[in-house]
Scaffold this motif. Structure first.
Motif, PDB file in Angstrom:
ATOM      1  N   LEU A 240       0.936  -1.225   0.045  1.00 39.16           N
ATOM      2  CA  LEU A 240       0.046   0.010  -0.147  1.00 39.16           C
ATOM      3  C   LEU A 240       0.878   1.177  -0.069  1.00 39.16           C
ATOM      4  CD1 LEU A 240      -2.524  -0.528   2.801  1.00 39.16           C
ATOM      5  CD2 LEU A 240      -3.046  -0.895   0.339  1.00 39.16           C
ATOM      6  N   LEU A 241       0.465   2.219  -0.766  1.00 36.97           N
ATOM      7  CA  LEU A 241       1.354   3.420  -0.948  1.00 36.97           C
ATOM      8  C   LEU A 241       0.265   4.566  -0.731  1.00 36.97           C
ATOM      9  CD1 LEU A 241       3.556   5.231  -1.869  1.00 36.97           C
ATOM     10  CD2 LEU A 241       2.707   5.118  -4.222  1.00 36.97           C
ATOM     11  N   PHE A 242       0.680   5.241   0.778  1.00 36.63           N
ATOM     12  CA  PHE A 242      -0.157   6.288   1.124  1.00 36.63           C
ATOM     13  C   PHE A 242       0.364   7.692   0.419  1.00 36.63           C
ATOM     14  CE2 PHE A 242      -0.844   2.964   4.386  1.00 36.63           C
ATOM     15  CZ  PHE A 242      -2.111   3.045   4.333  1.00 36.63           C
ATOM     16  N   ASP A 243      -0.329   8.346  -0.119  1.00 39.48           N
ATOM     17  CA  ASP A 243      -0.038   9.631  -1.101  1.00 39.48           C
ATOM     18  C   ASP A 243      -0.504  10.979  -0.165  1.00 39.48           C
ATOM     19  OD1 ASP A 243       0.936  10.763  -3.314  1.00 39.48           O
ATOM     20  OD2 ASP A 243      -1.136  10.890  -4.050  1.00 39.48           O
ATOM     21  N   VAL A 244       0.038  11.760  -0.021  1.00 39.76           N
ATOM     22  CA  VAL A 244      -0.188  13.223   0.524  1.00 39.76           C
ATOM     23  C   VAL A 244       0.979  14.152   0.069  1.00 39.76           C
ATOM     24  CG1 VAL A 244      -0.160  14.288   2.912  1.00 39.76           C
ATOM     25  CG2 VAL A 244      -0.904  11.884   2.741  1.00 39.76           C
ATOM     26  N   ASP A 245       0.317  15.177  -0.092  1.00 39.14           N
ATOM     27  CA  ASP A 245       1.241  16.383  -0.806  1.00 39.14           C
ATOM     28  C   ASP A 245       2.151  16.946   0.329  1.00 39.14           C
ATOM     29  OD1 ASP A 245       0.170  18.655   0.195  1.00 39.14           O
ATOM     30  OD2 ASP A 245      -1.360  18.870  -1.415  1.00 39.14           O
ATOM     31  N   ASP A 246       3.301  17.358  -0.052  1.00 43.58           N
ATOM     32  CA  ASP A 246       4.275  17.944   0.933  1.00 43.58           C
ATOM     33  C   ASP A 246       3.826  18.974   1.882  1.00 43.58           C
ATOM     34  OD1 ASP A 246       6.152  16.327  -0.460  1.00 43.58           O
ATOM     35  OD2 ASP A 246       7.628  17.978  -0.907  1.00 43.58           O
ATOM     36  N   ASP A 247       2.907  19.957   1.530  1.00 41.53           N
ATOM     37  CA  ASP A 247       2.440  20.750   2.495  1.00 41.53           C
ATOM     38  C   ASP A 247       1.864  20.206   3.736  1.00 41.53           C
ATOM     39  OD1 ASP A 247       3.714  22.895   1.100  1.00 41.53           O
ATOM     40  OD2 ASP A 247       1.711  23.488   0.086  1.00 41.53           O
ATOM     41  N   GLU A 248       0.856  19.444   3.417  1.00 36.63           N
ATOM     42  CA  GLU A 248       0.207  18.624   4.294  1.00 36.63           C
ATOM     43  C   GLU A 248       1.044  17.962   5.224  1.00 36.63           C
ATOM     44  OE1 GLU A 248      -2.965  18.724   5.470  1.00 36.63           O
ATOM     45  OE2 GLU A 248      -2.908  16.869   6.722  1.00 36.63           O
ATOM     46  N   LEU A 249       2.156  17.185   4.460  1.00 36.06           N
ATOM     47  CA  LEU A 249       3.148  16.421   5.439  1.00 36.06           C
ATOM     48  C   LEU A 249       4.002  17.178   6.313  1.00 36.06           C
ATOM     49  CD1 LEU A 249       4.687  14.213   2.458  1.00 36.06           C
ATOM     50  CD2 LEU A 249       3.207  13.608   4.476  1.00 36.06           C
ATOM     51  N   VAL A 250       4.340  18.369   5.810  1.00 33.38           N
ATOM     52  CA  VAL A 250       5.015  19.309   6.825  1.00 33.38           C
ATOM     53  C   VAL A 250       4.089  19.661   8.096  1.00 33.38           C
ATOM     54  CG1 VAL A 250       6.193  21.654   7.059  1.00 33.38           C
ATOM     55  CG2 VAL A 250       6.680  19.996   5.156  1.00 33.38           C
ATOM     56  N   LYS A 251       3.043  20.165   7.605  1.00 39.46           N
ATOM     57  CA  LYS A 251       2.001  20.578   8.739  1.00 39.46           C
ATOM     58  C   LYS A 251       1.609  19.341   9.746  1.00 39.46           C
ATOM     59  CE  LYS A 251      -2.621  21.173   8.257  1.00 39.46           C
ATOM     60  NZ  LYS A 251      -3.704  21.293   7.328  1.00 39.46           N
ATOM     61  N   ARG A 252       1.500  18.138   9.325  1.00 37.08           N
ATOM     62  CA  ARG A 252       1.358  17.031  10.316  1.00 37.08           C
ATOM     63  C   ARG A 252       2.692  16.860  10.960  1.00 37.08           C
ATOM     64  NH1 ARG A 252      -1.575  12.255   6.558  1.00 37.08           N
ATOM     65  NH2 ARG A 252      -3.479  13.484   5.935  1.00 37.08           N
ATOM     66  N   LEU A 253       3.764  16.540  10.366  1.00 40.24           N
ATOM     67  CA  LEU A 253       4.930  16.307  11.334  1.00 40.24           C
ATOM     68  C   LEU A 253       5.333  17.325  12.128  1.00 40.24           C
ATOM     69  CD1 LEU A 253       7.055  14.713   8.472  1.00 40.24           C
ATOM     70  CD2 LEU A 253       5.927  13.577  10.228  1.00 40.24           C
ATOM     71  N   SER A 254       5.052  18.700  11.972  1.00 44.50           N
ATOM     72  CA  SER A 254       5.502  19.563  12.789  1.00 44.50           C
ATOM     73  C   SER A 254       4.569  19.983  13.813  1.00 44.50           C
ATOM     74  CB  SER A 254       5.762  21.052  12.050  1.00 44.50           C
ATOM     75  OG  SER A 254       4.678  21.619  11.236  1.00 44.50           O
ATOM     76  N   THR A 255       3.354  19.231  13.948  1.00 42.82           N
ATOM     77  CA  THR A 255       2.516  19.258  15.047  1.00 42.82           C
ATOM     78  C   THR A 255       2.319  18.027  15.680  1.00 42.82           C
ATOM     79  OG1 THR A 255       0.597  19.040  13.348  1.00 42.82           O
ATOM     80  CG2 THR A 255       1.187  21.313  14.111  1.00 42.82           C
ATOM     81  N   ARG A 256       2.985  16.928  15.198  1.00 40.79           N
ATOM     82  CA  ARG A 256       2.629  15.652  15.724  1.00 40.79           C
ATOM     83  C   ARG A 256       3.471  15.452  17.128  1.00 40.79           C
ATOM     84  NH1 ARG A 256       5.218  10.404  12.571  1.00 40.79           N
ATOM     85  NH2 ARG A 256       6.983  11.482  12.427  1.00 40.79           N
ATOM     86  N   THR A 257       2.551  14.681  18.019  1.00 37.98           N
ATOM     87  CA  THR A 257       3.238  14.583  19.492  1.00 37.98           C
ATOM     88  C   THR A 257       3.306  12.738  19.608  1.00 37.98           C
ATOM     89  OG1 THR A 257       1.096  14.903  20.542  1.00 37.98           O
ATOM     90  CG2 THR A 257       2.819  16.347  20.624  1.00 37.98           C
ATOM     91  N   VAL A 258       3.970  12.081  19.923  1.00 36.21           N
ATOM     92  CA  VAL A 258       3.882  10.725  20.169  1.00 36.21           C
ATOM     93  C   VAL A 258       4.004  10.097  21.485  1.00 36.21           C
ATOM     94  CG1 VAL A 258       4.969  10.425  17.764  1.00 36.21           C
ATOM     95  CG2 VAL A 258       6.441  10.244  19.859  1.00 36.21           C
ATOM     96  N   CYS A 259       3.602   9.160  21.890  1.00 34.83           N
ATOM     97  CA  CYS A 259       3.593   8.634  23.228  1.00 34.83           C
ATOM     98  C   CYS A 259       5.125   8.054  23.784  1.00 34.83           C
ATOM     99  CB  CYS A 259       2.576   7.556  23.256  1.00 34.83           C
ATOM    100  SG  CYS A 259       2.797   6.711  24.898  1.00 34.83           S
ATOM    101  N   GLU A 260       5.863   8.413  24.547  1.00 37.77           N
ATOM    102  CA  GLU A 260       7.100   8.095  24.684  1.00 37.77           C
ATOM    103  C   GLU A 260       7.041   6.605  25.212  1.00 37.77           C
ATOM    104  OE1 GLU A 260       9.633  10.792  27.829  1.00 37.77           O
ATOM    105  OE2 GLU A 260       8.048   9.775  28.721  1.00 37.77           O
ATOM    106  N   GLY A 261       5.971   6.116  25.843  1.00 36.18           N
ATOM    107  CA  GLY A 261       5.668   4.702  25.890  1.00 36.18           C
ATOM    108  C   GLY A 261       5.546   3.695  24.756  1.00 36.18           C
ATOM    109  N   CYS A 262       4.283   3.812  24.486  1.00 36.34           N
ATOM    110  CA  CYS A 262       3.695   2.928  23.099  1.00 36.34           C
ATOM    111  C   CYS A 262       4.141   3.493  21.851  1.00 36.34           C
ATOM    112  CB  CYS A 262       2.301   2.426  23.426  1.00 36.34           C
ATOM    113  SG  CYS A 262       0.931   3.893  23.048  1.00 36.34           S
ATOM    114  N   GLN A 263       4.402   4.678  21.492  1.00 38.93           N
ATOM    115  CA  GLN A 263       4.822   5.472  20.679  1.00 38.93           C
ATOM    116  C   GLN A 263       3.465   5.794  19.616  1.00 38.93           C
ATOM    117  OE1 GLN A 263       8.626   4.484  19.018  1.00 38.93           O
ATOM    118  NE2 GLN A 263       9.171   3.218  20.683  1.00 38.93           N
ATOM    119  N   ALA A 264       2.517   5.720  20.182  1.00 34.76           N
ATOM    120  CA  ALA A 264       1.242   6.132  19.230  1.00 34.76           C
ATOM    121  C   ALA A 264       1.367   7.397  18.924  1.00 34.76           C
ATOM    122  CB  ALA A 264      -0.023   5.941  20.105  1.00 34.76           C
ATOM    123  N   PRO A 265       1.111   7.885  17.537  1.00 31.29           N
ATOM    124  CA  PRO A 265       1.019   9.277  17.209  1.00 31.29           C
ATOM    125  C   PRO A 265      -0.237   9.970  17.519  1.00 31.29           C
ATOM    126  CG  PRO A 265       0.813   7.754  15.289  1.00 31.29           C
ATOM    127  CD  PRO A 265       0.780   6.900  16.358  1.00 31.29           C
TER     128      PRO A 265
END
Ligand code: ADP
Ligand code: AMP
Length: 211
Positions: free
Chosen positions: A111-136
């Motif tokens: 499976l190839l998930f397709d998303v354009d770069d502007d949206e990727l940058v927005k998602r990554l720069s606001t992502r938090t993840v769990c220190e324990g189970c690593q859920a995003p």
């Protein structure tokens, strides 16, 4: 069933891998999660990987193929696995294929998930993840608690702007060719428009998988 998830950083591979794992009853194997746990535990593998990960570079193929060998021969993946971000170079795709062949298995779906770069940058720069189970998580502040395990949410070091830029470039240069490698090896790559609400993307993936 062995499913390989491809797509740039931030495309939602981890998010969808969790959903698909629950739905299909097979485990998610995320090499990023395995490596972060190794870094946290200070193992030899973790010490080898850390500087590559902090910069947003790929860790050497030999390290990844070692992880894949451990995982794919473990009883935990007897019924299959959802490989999240675990195949990021052509030598990894090739090495995984050879390894699976030796144990009478194969990659069933890509499976190839397709998303354009502007949206990727927005998602990554606001992502938090769990220190324990690593859920995003999206839209959740660092320091708040994980809904799944109660762990603390943190920002990833490689979600800083410079590392994000590098990871997108690394994806284009080293990982995008994996798509053609699978096509050249007669594997249909199921492309999913992943710029949509999470549950819609899951529905598209499930439909593409014919599940
Ligand atoms: P990847 O594993 O491909 O790097 P993640 O699953 O960690 O991506 O998702 C990156 C960020 O985008 C996370 O903060 C996640 O919560 C968020 N996200 C995932 N899927 C979507 C979506 N469909 N729409 C908006 N945000 C999403
Ligand atoms: P991820 O959690 O999938 O975003 O991965 C985080 C980081 O771990 C990547 O930027 C790489 O440094 C490393 N990594 C994870 N999987 C791989 C892989 N298959 N090949 C090389 N490096 C990887």
């Amino acid at each position: 069933m062995i499913i390989v998830l491809l797509g740039p950083p931030g495309a939602g591979k981890g998010t969808q891998a969790d959903k698909l794992a629950a739905r299909l009853g097979i485990p998610k194997i995320a090499t990023g999660d395995v490596l972060r746990a190794a870094v946290r535990d200070g193992t030899k593998r973790g010490r080898e990987a850390k500087s590559y990960m902090d910069r947003g570079d790929l860790v050497p193929d030999s390290v990844i193929l070692g992880i894949l060998q451990d995982v794919m021969t473990s009883p935990a993946t007897k019924k299959g696995a959802i490989l999240d971000g675990a195949v990021r170079t052509v030598p990894q795709a090739n090495g995984l294929g050879v390894m699976l062949d030796e144990i009478g298995k194969k990659v069933d779906k890509v499976l190839l998930f397709d998303v354009d770069d502007d949206e990727l940058v927005k998602r990554l720069s606001t992502r938090t993840v769990c220190e324990g189970c690593q859920a995003p998580y999206m839209g959740r502040d660092p320091g708040t608690s994980c809904e799944k395990c109660g762990g603390k949410l943190v920002r990833r070091k490689d979600d800083e702007p410079e590392a994000i830029r590098n990871r997108l470039e690394v994806y284009r240069r080293q990982t995008a060719p994996v798509v053609d490698w699978y096509r050249d090896h007669k594997k249909k790559v199921l492309k999913i428009d992943a710029d949509a609400p999470v549950d819609d993307v899951t529905a598209r993936a499930v439909e593409a998988l014919g599940k």
